[in-house]
Design a protein around this motif. Structure first.
Motif, short mmCIF file in Angstrom:
data_model
loop_
_atom_site.label_atom_id
_atom_site.label_comp_id
_atom_site.label_asym_id
_atom_site.label_seq_id
_atom_site.Cartn_x
_atom_site.Cartn_y
_atom_site.Cartn_z
N GLU B 12 0.84 -1.20 0.00
CA GLU B 12 0.00 0.00 0.00
C GLU B 12 0.87 1.25 0.00
O GLU B 12 0.66 2.18 -0.78
CB GLU B 12 -0.91 0.02 1.23
CG GLU B 12 -2.16 -0.81 1.04
CD GLU B 12 -2.94 -0.93 2.32
OE1 GLU B 12 -2.81 -0.05 3.20
OE2 GLU B 12 -3.71 -1.92 2.45
N GLU B 16 1.37 4.09 -2.99
CA GLU B 16 1.20 5.51 -2.70
C GLU B 16 2.47 6.28 -3.05
O GLU B 16 2.43 7.37 -3.62
CB GLU B 16 0.85 5.72 -1.22
CG GLU B 16 -0.61 5.45 -0.93
CD GLU B 16 -0.88 5.40 0.57
OE1 GLU B 16 -0.06 5.93 1.35
OE2 GLU B 16 -1.91 4.82 0.95
N GLU B 19 2.70 6.83 -6.66
CA GLU B 19 1.82 7.91 -7.10
C GLU B 19 2.44 9.26 -6.81
O GLU B 19 2.37 10.18 -7.62
CB GLU B 19 0.49 7.80 -6.36
CG GLU B 19 -0.64 7.35 -7.26
CD GLU B 19 -1.86 6.97 -6.47
OE1 GLU B 19 -2.34 7.81 -5.68
OE2 GLU B 19 -2.34 5.84 -6.62
N LEU B 354 -13.39 9.41 1.66
CA LEU B 354 -12.08 9.86 1.19
C LEU B 354 -12.29 10.99 0.19
O LEU B 354 -13.30 11.01 -0.51
CB LEU B 354 -11.36 8.71 0.48
CG LEU B 354 -10.94 7.53 1.33
CD1 LEU B 354 -10.39 6.43 0.45
CD2 LEU B 354 -9.92 7.94 2.36
N SER B 357 -9.88 13.21 -4.70
CA SER B 357 -8.55 13.35 -5.32
C SER B 357 -7.89 11.98 -5.48
O SER B 357 -7.05 11.79 -6.36
CB SER B 357 -7.67 14.26 -4.47
OG SER B 357 -7.62 13.83 -3.15
N PHE B 358 -8.29 11.00 -4.65
CA PHE B 358 -7.75 9.65 -4.83
C PHE B 358 -8.09 9.10 -6.20
O PHE B 358 -7.31 8.39 -6.82
CB PHE B 358 -8.29 8.70 -3.75
CG PHE B 358 -7.58 8.84 -2.44
CD1 PHE B 358 -6.52 7.99 -2.13
CD2 PHE B 358 -7.95 9.80 -1.53
CE1 PHE B 358 -5.85 8.11 -0.93
CE2 PHE B 358 -7.28 9.94 -0.33
CZ PHE B 358 -6.23 9.09 -0.04
N SER B 361 -6.36 11.52 -9.04
CA SER B 361 -4.91 11.70 -9.07
C SER B 361 -4.26 11.04 -10.27
O SER B 361 -3.17 11.42 -10.69
CB SER B 361 -4.30 11.15 -7.79
OG SER B 361 -4.54 9.77 -7.72
N GLU B 385 -11.41 18.62 -5.83
CA GLU B 385 -10.85 17.30 -5.53
C GLU B 385 -10.90 16.97 -4.04
O GLU B 385 -10.59 15.86 -3.66
CB GLU B 385 -9.42 17.17 -6.06
CG GLU B 385 -8.40 18.10 -5.46
CD GLU B 385 -8.17 19.33 -6.32
OE1 GLU B 385 -9.19 19.98 -6.65
OE2 GLU B 385 -7.03 19.65 -6.66
N GLU B 388 -15.60 14.75 -0.63
CA GLU B 388 -15.44 13.41 -0.08
C GLU B 388 -16.56 12.48 -0.51
O GLU B 388 -17.70 12.89 -0.69
CB GLU B 388 -15.42 13.48 1.45
CG GLU B 388 -14.15 14.12 1.97
CD GLU B 388 -14.00 13.91 3.46
OE1 GLU B 388 -15.02 13.87 4.16
OE2 GLU B 388 -12.84 13.80 3.90
N LYS B 391 -15.45 5.19 0.15
CA LYS B 391 -14.36 4.47 -0.53
C LYS B 391 -14.89 3.46 -1.56
O LYS B 391 -14.37 3.35 -2.65
CB LYS B 391 -13.53 3.75 0.52
CG LYS B 391 -12.30 3.08 -0.03
CD LYS B 391 -11.53 2.45 1.12
CE LYS B 391 -10.24 1.80 0.77
NZ LYS B 391 -9.95 1.17 -0.42
N GLU B 395 -14.19 3.31 -5.54
CA GLU B 395 -13.62 2.19 -6.28
C GLU B 395 -14.44 1.88 -7.54
O GLU B 395 -13.90 1.47 -8.55
CB GLU B 395 -13.58 0.94 -5.40
CG GLU B 395 -12.39 0.95 -4.46
CD GLU B 395 -12.56 0.01 -3.28
OE1 GLU B 395 -13.57 -0.73 -3.23
OE2 GLU B 395 -11.67 0.04 -2.41
#
Lengths: 173, 678
Positions: B12, B16, B19, B354, B357-358, B361, B385, B388, B391, B395
């Motif tokens: 993980e 990250e 990224e 979250l 922006s995830f 990105s 971004e 929220e 999650k 996905e």
């Protein structure tokens, strides 16, 4: 998950499995005794009103709330093509763990006339079901077992109920 | 020691890190193109990310990853030391290395051996680049400056929790032994009696002597992972106590010196005989990593709590009248319980939220690469971004978003010449934005390209038999056709998009999480795709309706209004299709009881209760018997134990413990049902 189910799940693979003997829970449907592997049984409960699901065949009675999970209930008589009967005080729902064709495990309940016994059945007691031709459905029957003078029809619940999840078994019941 | 449980964290963090590298590399490139100064901190960030990956990979024995990262790191190190210019070529190569590392890590994660062929060719490219660099900048610092002749004395006193961080002193000593001749003395003074010994606590300390010509940096690198978890002192053997720390910082100098590109800031830790615990404070005290399973389990439990609370609330209301003076107490208690439950639920839902922006990105990189590949100039603008969302929802929208962005670049935005000819800015603009609206999140992908081609879509749809040859369709209806399965107007199949599996999958994926996608377009001005998603998949604000003996939940977001039908406004089209005239609109009427095959009280449209709903851009009315209350319901999956049912998005448990189905409005429209049956 109920405590019973956990206790049951902790038990498999023990000495009896090594000897080829398994325990089966049996129940009655139209006077005949049917059996399922007891390790698949999560719990037994009385019949309660279900919430019907649109677009499903008659043997799918609907869904119930099993401690927060939505569980479908299937009438086994109707699933096997037997005439439906009115549910009475002995009518029970056996909640089973079913392995689906897609590899996922599902929890489903089946409505049966009454619960009967728990038997230890050795593998030698199992006989393959004879062929009846097209009129009688035996593809859900895993074996016929002899217990004393009686015959127990051992069901393949994955085959019988796994299809419900795909919606394929729908029209054929 | 069982390292398995650390692997997941390593992967993980590494992804990250990659990224981060990618983002910063793109920033470097942008700065380079603008001929502006390169921020040395940018290179440092990239270097640190690479370094962490290398270290972690080494620790867990992912040799291929560690080796390859080492080469990447070497180049970065030269860059940050100012020995190597930051060129577009180098950045491009590093971006390819990031991709390669990502693949290697993914295969490691899947338990496969990574493919080293690509790594090898990239390694050669790196070497070639550095070969040039060496000639360009021959002033490389002589490494001997850092290596005293005698060797090093290292005092290493781990803090008690060292072993719990997954570090193993023995492993470190082995690494040291590879550098030179190592003697180890163990200080076991702190060791307690056996009965009191905690096997997970480190009681030992060590004094090590490393003989040989070893640069200080290499020694420090061995201990890099335990900084902050130990007391560490590294001194040269043979009494040259003061000399070494100075040589250590040789290329760095003072931070106030006019910095060359990539001046290292991080290596200013040359404190003599330094206790390095202060060097990198354990900065992440603000957040912890929790597995999503644990949070989901909590959410389930809270869902149960909400149901239990509403059952109790109902019992409380039934008891009014039976209870005398006790009633007030019970009522207060129940109100308190409801408030606390609500807060607890909101709090836990918040954990899963979250910033988007995830999901956003990855687009700077994607747009950058695709733009090059297609020979188009594209400016990417991202806004909102920080919005929220859950999650799980995030996905599910990743792939659809990628698809929409690819489409916009491939079909929407024109090549520069064409844009100029049309009097537009040769650089196209792609805007990604997100905002909250009601209980939903709106995501928009907007381009200023050529827009959808109404005639071509219509021609294609007629050819496929999707619309009748003489049908008169509004623009919105025509544009909506692109979401039909197998529909693609791309004249030729390109590498990027146009295989005709696309927009229908986009809509399907978005529908699966209870969202909708709509398109608006203006010829020559561009098109905009709007995705509307629920903030969370776990709860929904619902309107309870009754049909016969059944209770259904309609998500409030799909309801436009509810009304009682007037006799004069009901019409029947072609003997079958019932419509209700609401103001200037004719709404198709769906009799819910008919669709669901149940008994209802009201079968007459006139005087019946109509819930006007909107889904998938279609507006229609649902005939129900009665409107009940509105409440927030916890969504339960029907599919978990059964299967997907058309027109139903899930189920919930009502206050009395019974199950009610949640309607999927989009799937109830007559046209949608027809498609499902086909």
């Amino acid at each position: 998950m109920s405590e019973t189910a956990q206790a049951l799940e902790a038990g498999p693979g023990g000495p009896e499995a090594a000897a080829g003997t398994r325990q089966y829970l049996t129940f009655l449907l139209a006077g005949e005794e049917y059996g399922v592997d007891i390790l698949r049984v999560k719990e037994i409960r009385g019949w309660e009103r279900t919430t019907p699901i649109p677009g499903t065949p008659g043997h799918v009675k609907g869904v119930i709330n099993l401690r927060g999970t939505i569980v479908p209930i299937i009438d086994l008589r109707e699933r096997l093509g037997m005439p439906a009967v009115e549910y009475g005080p002995t009518t029970v729902v056996i909640v089973l763990c079913v392995g689906g064709a897609d590899g996922r495990e599902r929890v489903m309940g089946v409505v049966v006339d009454a619960v009967s016994e728990v038997y230890d059945l050795p593998e030698e007691a199992m006989r393959p079901p004879p062929e009846f031709g097209a009129e009688v459905r035996v593809d859900f029957v895993r074996a016929l077992a002899t217990v004393g003078e009686k015959m127990v029809i051992v069901l393949d619940i994955d085959r019988m109920l796994g299809m419900e999840a795909l919606g394929a078994g729908a029209g054929t019941g | 020691m069982d390292l398995e449980r650390f692997h997941q964290t390593f992967f993980e963090e590494s992804f990250e890190g990659l990224e981060r590298m990618e983002t910063e590399l793109l920033a470097l490139e942008a700065a380079g193109e603008g001929a502006g100064a390169v921020d040395p901190e940018t290179i440092n960030t990239i270097f640190r990310a690479a370094h962490s990956i290398k270290g972690g990979a080494g620790t867990f024995g992912f040799k291929e990853v560690a080796d390859f990262t080492h080469h990447v790191e070497t180049l970065l190190d030269e860059m940050r030391a100012g020995r190597r210019p930051v060129t577009a070529e180098a950045v491009g190569l590093l971006l390819r290395c990031v991709d390669c590392l990502r693949e290697m890590l993914a295969s490691q994660q899947a338990g496969e051996r990574p493919d080293t062929a690509q790594a090898e060719s990239l390694r050669q490219a790196l070497e070639a680049l550095r070969g040039n660099a060496a000639q360009e900048a021959p002033s490389a610092v002589a490494p001997q400056a850092e290596a005293p002749a005698g060797g090093w004395r290292i005092r290493f006193r781990p803090l008690p929790h060292l072993l719990q961080t997954g570090n193993d002193p023995v492993r470190m000593f082995r690494a040291l032994a590879e550098l030179g001749e190592l003697t180890v003395r163990c200080d076991e003074a702190a060791l307690p009696a056996f009965g009191e010994l905690d096997p997970e606590v480190c009681y030992l300390a060590w004094e090590l002597e490393l003989r040989g010509q070893v640069p200080r940096r290499e020694v420090e690198e061995v201990f890099e992972w335990v900084e902050g978890d130990c007391e560490l002192a590294i001194e040269p053997l043979g009494g040259r106590g003061e000399a070494a720390p100075e040589t250590d910082a040789a290329p760095a100098g003072d931070a106030t010196e006019a910095p060359a590109l990539g001046q290292p800031r991080e290596r200013t830790q040359s404190a003599p005989a330094g206790v390095s615990a202060q060097r990198r404070p354990r900065a992440q005290a603000g957040s912890i990593r929790v597995s999503i399973d644990k949070i989901d389990a909590l959410i389930n439990t809270v869902g149960e709590l909400v149901i239990t609370q509403s059952i109790l609330g109902q019992i409380g209301r039934e008891l009014e009248g039976v209870l005398g003076p006790q009633l007030e107490k019970l009522r207060n208690g129940l109100a308190q319980l409801e408030r606390n439950t609500r807060e607890l639920q909101e709090g836990i839902m918040g954990i899963r939220m979250l910033p988007i922006s995830f999901a956003f990105s990855r687009f700077p990189r994607l747009v950058h690469d695709l733009g090059r590949q297609l020979g188009k100039q594209v400016r990417l603008e991202i806004s909102g971004e920080q919005t929220e969302l859950d999650k799980t929802v995030m996905e599910h929208i990743g792939d659809p978003l990628v698809h929409l962005v690819r489409n916009a670049l491939d079909h929407g935005i024109e090549p520069p010449e064409e844009r100029e000819a049309a009097g537009k800015d040769p650089v196209g603009t792609l805007r990604l934005s997100a905002c909250h609206r009601g209980g939903n999140i709106l995501i928009e992908v907007r381009d200023d390209g050529r827009g959808l081609d109404r005639e071509r879509i219509l021609a294609k749809a007629r050819e496929r038999g999707l619309v009748a040859p003489d049908a008169q369709l509004s623009d919105a209806e025509v544009y909506d056709l692109i979401f039909q399965p197998g529909f693609s107007t791309a004249a030729e199949v390109t590498d990027v998009s146009g295989r005709g599996v696309g927009m229908d999958v986009v809509r399907k994926n978005i529908r699966e999480v209870g969202g909708t996608v709509e398109v608006a377009s203006e010829p020559g001005r561009g098109s905009a795709f709007t995705i509307r998603l629920p903030l969370t998949l776990a709860i929904v604000d619902g309107q309870l309706v009754r049909v016969g003996s059944q209770i259904y939940v309609i998500p409030l977001v799909s309801i436009v209004e509810s009304l009682q039908m007037q006799a004069g406004q009901v019409n029947v089209v072609a003997g079958r299709g019932e419509v209700y005239k609401l103001r200037d609109q004719y709404l198709p009427v769906v009799r819910l009881y008919e669709q669901f095959g149940i008994e209802a009280e009201h079968t007459e449209l006139a005087g019946g209760m109509l819930v006007v709903v909107e889904g998938e851009g279609r507006r229609f009315g649902l005939l129900v018997d009665e409107l009940l209350g509105q409440q927030q319901v916890v969504i339960k999956s029907l599919e978990a134990n059964f299967r997907r049912v058309e027109g139903v998005s899930g189920a919930t448990i009502l206050g009395d413990g019974t199950v009610a189905l949640i309607l999927d409005v989009g799937g109830l429209h007559p046209a949608a049902r027809q498609q499902a049956a086909a």
